[in-house]
Design a protein around this motif. Structure first.
Motif, PDB file in Angstrom:
ATOM      1  N   PHE A   1       0.836  -1.199   0.000  1.00  0.00           N
ATOM      2  CA  PHE A   1       0.000   0.000   0.000  1.00  0.00           C
ATOM      3  C   PHE A   1       0.869   1.246   0.000  1.00  0.00           C
ATOM      4  O   PHE A   1       2.029   1.213   0.411  1.00  0.00           O
ATOM      5  N   ALA A   2       0.283   2.352  -0.417  1.00  0.00           N
ATOM      6  CA  ALA A   2       0.915   3.668  -0.294  1.00  0.00           C
ATOM      7  C   ALA A   2       0.089   4.464   0.708  1.00  0.00           C
ATOM      8  O   ALA A   2      -1.118   4.253   0.829  1.00  0.00           O
ATOM      9  N   ILE A   3       0.733   5.369   1.417  1.00  0.00           N
ATOM     10  CA  ILE A   3      -0.014   6.220   2.345  1.00  0.00           C
ATOM     11  C   ILE A   3      -0.439   7.477   1.598  1.00  0.00           C
ATOM     12  O   ILE A   3       0.373   8.144   0.963  1.00  0.00           O
ATOM     13  N   GLU A   4      -1.721   7.751   1.627  1.00  0.00           N
ATOM     14  CA  GLU A   4      -2.257   8.958   0.970  1.00  0.00           C
ATOM     15  C   GLU A   4      -2.272  10.145   1.905  1.00  0.00           C
ATOM     16  O   GLU A   4      -2.149  11.273   1.465  1.00  0.00           O
ATOM     17  N   GLY A   5      -2.441   9.881   3.182  1.00  0.00           N
ATOM     18  CA  GLY A   5      -2.465  10.980   4.130  1.00  0.00           C
ATOM     19  C   GLY A   5      -2.728  10.496   5.536  1.00  0.00           C
ATOM     20  O   GLY A   5      -3.162   9.365   5.752  1.00  0.00           O
ATOM     21  N   ARG A   6      -2.456  11.376   6.454  1.00  0.00           N
ATOM     22  CA  ARG A   6      -2.642  11.106   7.881  1.00  0.00           C
ATOM     23  C   ARG A   6      -3.231  12.363   8.484  1.00  0.00           C
ATOM     24  O   ARG A   6      -2.777  13.463   8.158  1.00  0.00           O
ATOM     25  N   ALA A   7      -4.228  12.198   9.363  1.00  0.00           N
ATOM     26  CA  ALA A   7      -4.892  13.381   9.915  1.00  0.00           C
ATOM     27  C   ALA A   7      -5.557  13.058  11.242  1.00  0.00           C
ATOM     28  O   ALA A   7      -5.865  11.899  11.535  1.00  0.00           O
ATOM     29  N   MET A   8      -5.802  14.103  12.016  1.00  0.00           N
ATOM     30  CA  MET A   8      -6.585  13.997  13.240  1.00  0.00           C
ATOM     31  C   MET A   8      -8.012  14.399  12.885  1.00  0.00           C
ATOM     32  O   MET A   8      -8.228  15.459  12.284  1.00  0.00           O
ATOM     33  N   ILE A   9      -8.955  13.552  13.213  1.00  0.00           N
ATOM     34  CA  ILE A   9     -10.364  13.828  12.955  1.00  0.00           C
ATOM     35  C   ILE A   9     -11.037  14.021  14.309  1.00  0.00           C
ATOM     36  O   ILE A   9     -11.070  13.101  15.134  1.00  0.00           O
TER      37      ILE A   9
ATOM     38  N   GLN B   1     -15.468  13.023  19.735  1.00  0.00           N
ATOM     39  CA  GLN B   1     -14.455  12.014  19.437  1.00  0.00           C
ATOM     40  C   GLN B   1     -13.161  12.655  18.996  1.00  0.00           C
ATOM     41  O   GLN B   1     -13.136  13.783  18.505  1.00  0.00           O
ATOM     42  N   GLN B   2     -12.092  11.905  19.165  1.00  0.00           N
ATOM     43  CA  GLN B   2     -10.773  12.298  18.680  1.00  0.00           C
ATOM     44  C   GLN B   2     -10.127  11.028  18.146  1.00  0.00           C
ATOM     45  O   GLN B   2      -9.905  10.065  18.897  1.00  0.00           O
ATOM     46  N   VAL B   3      -9.856  11.013  16.848  1.00  0.00           N
ATOM     47  CA  VAL B   3      -9.307   9.830  16.212  1.00  0.00           C
ATOM     48  C   VAL B   3      -8.251  10.246  15.193  1.00  0.00           C
ATOM     49  O   VAL B   3      -8.464  11.172  14.419  1.00  0.00           O
ATOM     50  N   GLU B   4      -7.095   9.569  15.238  1.00  0.00           N
ATOM     51  CA  GLU B   4      -6.070   9.806  14.233  1.00  0.00           C
ATOM     52  C   GLU B   4      -6.235   8.736  13.166  1.00  0.00           C
ATOM     53  O   GLU B   4      -6.348   7.552  13.471  1.00  0.00           O
ATOM     54  N   ILE B   5      -6.250   9.167  11.904  1.00  0.00           N
ATOM     55  CA  ILE B   5      -6.429   8.224  10.805  1.00  0.00           C
ATOM     56  C   ILE B   5      -5.261   8.290   9.836  1.00  0.00           C
ATOM     57  O   ILE B   5      -4.556   9.303   9.755  1.00  0.00           O
ATOM     58  N   ALA B   6      -5.087   7.194   9.117  1.00  0.00           N
ATOM     59  CA  ALA B   6      -4.155   7.151   7.988  1.00  0.00           C
ATOM     60  C   ALA B   6      -4.914   6.497   6.848  1.00  0.00           C
ATOM     61  O   ALA B   6      -5.518   5.438   7.020  1.00  0.00           O
ATOM     62  N   MET B   7      -4.927   7.140   5.692  1.00  0.00           N
ATOM     63  CA  MET B   7      -5.582   6.584   4.512  1.00  0.00           C
ATOM     64  C   MET B   7      -4.513   5.903   3.671  1.00  0.00           C
ATOM     65  O   MET B   7      -3.520   6.524   3.289  1.00  0.00           O
ATOM     66  N   MET B   8      -4.725   4.614   3.410  1.00  0.00           N
ATOM     67  CA  MET B   8      -3.788   3.800   2.642  1.00  0.00           C
ATOM     68  C   MET B   8      -4.455   3.399   1.328  1.00  0.00           C
ATOM     69  O   MET B   8      -5.649   3.109   1.299  1.00  0.00           O
ATOM     70  N   CYS B   9      -3.673   3.364   0.244  1.00  0.00           N
ATOM     71  CA  CYS B   9      -4.210   3.084  -1.086  1.00  0.00           C
ATOM     72  C   CYS B   9      -3.465   1.915  -1.734  1.00  0.00           C
ATOM     73  O   CYS B   9      -2.245   1.817  -1.617  1.00  0.00           O
ATOM     74  N   THR B  10      -4.212   1.043  -2.414  1.00  0.00           N
ATOM     75  CA  THR B  10      -3.595  -0.067  -3.138  1.00  0.00           C
ATOM     76  C   THR B  10      -2.828   0.463  -4.347  1.00  0.00           C
ATOM     77  O   THR B  10      -3.110   1.557  -4.837  1.00  0.00           O
ATOM     78  N   PRO B  11      -1.873  -0.324  -4.860  1.00  0.00           N
ATOM     79  CA  PRO B  11      -1.061   0.135  -5.993  1.00  0.00           C
ATOM     80  C   PRO B  11      -1.879   0.519  -7.226  1.00  0.00           C
ATOM     81  O   PRO B  11      -1.474   1.413  -7.974  1.00  0.00           O
TER      82      PRO B  11
ATOM     83  N   ARG C   1      -8.973   1.425  -0.897  1.00  0.00           N
ATOM     84  CA  ARG C   1      -8.361   2.143   0.213  1.00  0.00           C
ATOM     85  C   ARG C   1      -8.719   1.504   1.553  1.00  0.00           C
ATOM     86  O   ARG C   1      -9.804   0.964   1.713  1.00  0.00           O
ATOM     87  N   LEU C   2      -7.778   1.623   2.490  1.00  0.00           N
ATOM     88  CA  LEU C   2      -8.013   1.262   3.878  1.00  0.00           C
ATOM     89  C   LEU C   2      -7.877   2.528   4.700  1.00  0.00           C
ATOM     90  O   LEU C   2      -6.933   3.300   4.506  1.00  0.00           O
ATOM     91  N   GLU C   3      -8.815   2.740   5.600  1.00  0.00           N
ATOM     92  CA  GLU C   3      -8.698   3.841   6.553  1.00  0.00           C
ATOM     93  C   GLU C   3      -8.348   3.229   7.893  1.00  0.00           C
ATOM     94  O   GLU C   3      -9.166   2.557   8.514  1.00  0.00           O
ATOM     95  N   LEU C   4      -7.107   3.416   8.317  1.00  0.00           N
ATOM     96  CA  LEU C   4      -6.654   2.924   9.610  1.00  0.00           C
ATOM     97  C   LEU C   4      -6.962   3.990  10.645  1.00  0.00           C
ATOM     98  O   LEU C   4      -6.604   5.159  10.458  1.00  0.00           O
ATOM     99  N   SER C   5      -7.626   3.616  11.732  1.00  0.00           N
ATOM    100  CA  SER C   5      -8.063   4.579  12.744  1.00  0.00           C
ATOM    101  C   SER C   5      -7.562   4.194  14.124  1.00  0.00           C
ATOM    102  O   SER C   5      -7.705   3.040  14.543  1.00  0.00           O
TER     103      SER C   5
END
Length: 145
Positions: A28-36, A50-60, A65-69
């Motif tokens: 995967f590639a990381i598309e971005g990381r953010a605090m939501i 709520q307070q959640v940090e996410i990373a959006m991951m994208c397939t080649p 996409r996977l949203e890791l939270s």
């Protein structure tokens, strides 16, 4: 009105950095990381403040996409990381890989463990399940021929 696409699949993790590293190793590639956080986010999820940090991951191929939270607040309320593959609910995600043996070797360096064994289905696929970071159940499939 027609369905356009599946946008992403969400996975809640305790260690966001380890999960990111694992999925980067998978390809995967990381598309971005953010605090939501904030009132608007709580209205979407129904969790209130709520307070959640996410990373959006994208397939080649750029299609999935996977949203890791990682939830900071409210606290995680359940752990399904040891549930077997026949448990109710969303339990696993499967990825097609070029070489299942090479992928297993690389991911084992990131703590992945084979659940059963690598099996061949007819002359079509080689398949297996692994436990990734925090016990995430992940399927791997290698197309044959």
């Amino acid at each position: 009105m027609a369905l356009k696409r599946m946008d992403n699949m969400g996975i809640v993790v305790e260690d966001l950095d380890a999960a990111i590293d694992f999925f980067l190793e998978l390809g995967f590639a990381i598309e971005g990381r953010a605090m939501i956080e904030g009132e608007w986010a709580g209205r979407v999820t129904g969790l209130g403040d709520q307070q959640v940090e996410i990373a959006m991951m994208c397939t080649p191929d750029g299609h999935s996409r996977l949203e890791l939270s990682h939830f900071l607040a409210p606290a995680i309320v359940a752990d399904h990381s040891k549930d077997p593959v026949n448990a109710l609910g969303y339990l696993r995600v499967m990825f097609t890989v070029d070489d299942i043996d090479e992928t297993l070797e690389r991911l084992s360096n990131r703590g992945a463990q084979l659940v059963g064994e690598v099996v061949q289905y007819q002359d079509t696929y080689r398949l297996c399940y692994i436990r990734g970071p925090e016990g995430l159940l992940i399927g791997l499939a290698q197309e044959l021929g």
